[in-house]
Design an enzyme around this catalytic site. Structure first.
Site, PDB file in Angstrom:
ATOM      1  N   THR A 150     -30.787   6.163  66.862  1.00  9.58           N
ATOM      2  CA  THR A 150     -30.179   7.380  65.989  1.00  9.58           C
ATOM      3  C   THR A 150     -31.118   7.381  64.863  1.00  9.58           C
ATOM      4  O   THR A 150     -32.352   7.695  64.950  1.00  9.58           O
ATOM      5  CB  THR A 150     -28.842   7.185  65.712  1.00  9.58           C
ATOM      6  OG1 THR A 150     -28.604   6.066  65.102  1.00  9.58           O
ATOM      7  CG2 THR A 150     -27.903   7.707  66.789  1.00  9.58           C
ATOM      8  N   LYS A 176     -28.851  -1.164  68.802  1.00  7.17           N
ATOM      9  CA  LYS A 176     -29.124   0.076  67.873  1.00  7.17           C
ATOM     10  C   LYS A 176     -28.136  -0.285  66.563  1.00  7.17           C
ATOM     11  O   LYS A 176     -27.206  -0.702  66.677  1.00  7.17           O
ATOM     12  CB  LYS A 176     -29.097   1.305  68.367  1.00  7.17           C
ATOM     13  CG  LYS A 176     -27.715   1.827  68.946  1.00  7.17           C
ATOM     14  CD  LYS A 176     -26.822   2.211  67.828  1.00  7.17           C
ATOM     15  CE  LYS A 176     -27.637   3.460  66.877  1.00  7.17           C
ATOM     16  NZ  LYS A 176     -26.617   3.768  65.949  1.00  7.17           N
ATOM     17  N   THR A 187     -22.004   0.663  62.901  1.00 13.80           N
ATOM     18  CA  THR A 187     -22.266   1.722  63.705  1.00 13.80           C
ATOM     19  C   THR A 187     -23.565   1.352  64.350  1.00 13.80           C
ATOM     20  O   THR A 187     -24.716   1.575  64.356  1.00 13.80           O
ATOM     21  CB  THR A 187     -22.669   3.102  62.941  1.00 13.80           C
ATOM     22  OG1 THR A 187     -22.811   4.125  64.033  1.00 13.80           O
ATOM     23  CG2 THR A 187     -23.991   2.984  62.215  1.00 13.80           C
ATOM     24  N   GLU A 273     -31.168   1.286  56.915  1.00 11.70           N
ATOM     25  CA  GLU A 273     -31.667   2.802  56.333  1.00 11.70           C
ATOM     26  C   GLU A 273     -32.179   2.482  54.789  1.00 11.70           C
ATOM     27  O   GLU A 273     -31.575   2.235  53.849  1.00 11.70           O
ATOM     28  CB  GLU A 273     -30.514   3.680  56.364  1.00 11.70           C
ATOM     29  CG  GLU A 273     -30.026   4.102  57.618  1.00 11.70           C
ATOM     30  CD  GLU A 273     -28.952   5.003  57.919  1.00 11.70           C
ATOM     31  OE1 GLU A 273     -28.767   5.391  58.973  1.00 11.70           O
ATOM     32  OE2 GLU A 273     -28.063   4.883  56.614  1.00 11.70           O
ATOM     33  N   ASN A 376     -28.642   9.104  53.819  1.00 17.09           N
ATOM     34  CA  ASN A 376     -27.295   9.463  54.145  1.00 17.09           C
ATOM     35  C   ASN A 376     -26.805  10.749  53.465  1.00 17.09           C
ATOM     36  O   ASN A 376     -25.588  11.495  53.829  1.00 17.09           O
ATOM     37  CB  ASN A 376     -26.494   8.276  53.633  1.00 17.09           C
ATOM     38  CG  ASN A 376     -26.617   7.063  54.759  1.00 17.09           C
ATOM     39  OD1 ASN A 376     -25.884   7.235  55.705  1.00 17.09           O
ATOM     40  ND2 ASN A 376     -27.393   6.096  54.605  1.00 17.09           N
TER      41      ASN A 376
END
Length: 380
Positions: A150, A176, A187, A273, A376
């Site tokens: 993602t 992932k 996640t 991230e 985000n």
């Protein structure tokens, strides 16, 4: 133990593929599948969130059988908060793949990752399924690893070879995860395959232990997701003497499985991230392992510790405050020792030593950067 190429298709008898079905608006690959050519002993662990996505509800029922043939994964849409329609799409996805393979739908697991609360374009999965199955290959591990991404920047896969009872046994994995990563799953998705012959009881025990020391020992932002799942499939094609108890063969298998899981977990953190630093939090001298991991998690999830790491600021007071927030009466400023490696490096180690016992635990995390907020803030 030898590291080899191939990811989830490195073990004998596993095929995989990944294609673009159109679920992602970007047009990038978003649909992947792993298939064992023969029935495989299967075990899994799932998010502890009380809100679980529809695919997890289905997979948690199917995995009770302890045997399976395939796992279907889509990225770009979580199929979560999608009601009865989402549940039907998850169930139908299993039936769709099962029909191609000529097996019962209960032999197929399904999972999704991506945006929560939007209907899954199931018609796109139906349309893409023939090409997905037709393209199955013993060299398709990389395509699968790319299809499950993602916000990930890099594919995450690993495979190792070991010898058990004179037989070559291979364990492969793909995962992932990039944000919303916290202990007790994240996640993130993890898929492990092996050609080892092992009982379902021993496979479950090995996966639970390995998960606690890997996927449940990482955090990016302390946020738990609704779609997290780690599975392991063992098809027995290595033809080693079946592992049915905690003996020397089990120990060899477990050590390799843990290596694969920790490698994937670290890759998820490194790809966090906006991450610029990789942090290892090690706590020793705790009363028991659960306590040690709880303390390490508190440090790793501290936004103040993580921003200090981003700013190369070795503010040990923030570490002490994170430990103190747990309210453990026997820990105070007089009996806790905090040490750092240089904070201006890409990899930082934080060590906390306590006088409560002999237990230890290690948790992995990353820093918080400006880029994390941007990613985000815009994600939708």
């Amino acid at each position: 133990m030898k590291i080899v190429k191939g990811g989830v298709t490195a073990p004998k008898g596993f095929l995989a593929n990944g294609i673009a079905s159109g679920i992602k608006r970007s047009g990038k690959t978003d649909l992947g599948v792993i298939v064992s050519e023969v029935p495989a002993v299967t075990a899994g662990v799932f998010t502890k969130s009380s809100i679980k996505a529809a695919p997890l509800e289905v997979s948690m029922k199917h995995i009770k059988k302890g045997s399976g043939r395939a796992i279907l994964v889509n990225s770009g849409n979580a199929n979560c908060y999608t009601g009865k329609t989402g549940l039907k799409h998850a169930q139908d996805s299993c039936g769709l793949i099962a029909n191609f393979l000529g097996v019962d739908p209960v032999n197929v697991l399904v999972t999704s990752t991506g945006i929560i609360g939007k209907p899954l374009a199931y018609n796109k999965i139906v349309a893409a399924a023939p090409s997905l199955i037709k393209g199955l290959s013993s060299k398709g591990g990389g395509k699968f690893a790319r299809a499950i991404m993602t916000t990930d920047l890099k594919i995450k896969e690993i495979a190792v070879e070991i010898t058990i009872g004179g037989r070559k046994v291979t364990i492969g994995g793909s995962g992932k995860g990039s944000g919303m990563v916290a202990p007790n799953m994240a996640t993130m998705l993890g898929f492990v395959t092996t050609d080892a012959a092992i009982s379902v009881q021993m496979l479950k025990a090995a996966l639970k232990r390995a998960t606690d020391r890997s996927f449940n020992s990482i955090t990016v932002d302390g946020c738990m997701s609704t779609n997290d799942m780690v599975t392991v499939q063992a098809n027995g094609l290595a033809e080693n003497k079946k592992i049915v108890k905690e003996d020397g063969d089990f120990k060899k298998f477990y050590q390799a499985l843990e290596f694969v899981c920790i490698d994937l977990a670290k890759k998820i953190v490194r790809d966090g991230e906006g991450a610029t630093k990789f942090l290892t939090i090690h706590v020793k001298g705790a009363a028991h392992e659960t306590q040690a991991r709880e303390i390490a998690k508190a440090i790793a999830n501290s936004a103040l510790v993580k921003t200090a790491a981003f700013g190369s600021n070795p503010n040990w007071g923030r570490v002490g405050a994170a430990v103190g927030s747990l309210g453990i009466n026997k820990i105070n400023e007089h009996n806790m020792k905090i040490t750092f490696s240089p904070f201006d490096k890409k990899e930082i180690a934080i060590k906390v030593e306590l006088p409560l016992g002999r237990a230890s635990a290690t948790v992995y995390t990353c820093d918080f950067s400006y880029e994390y907020v941007r990613i985000n803030g815009e994600y939708n």
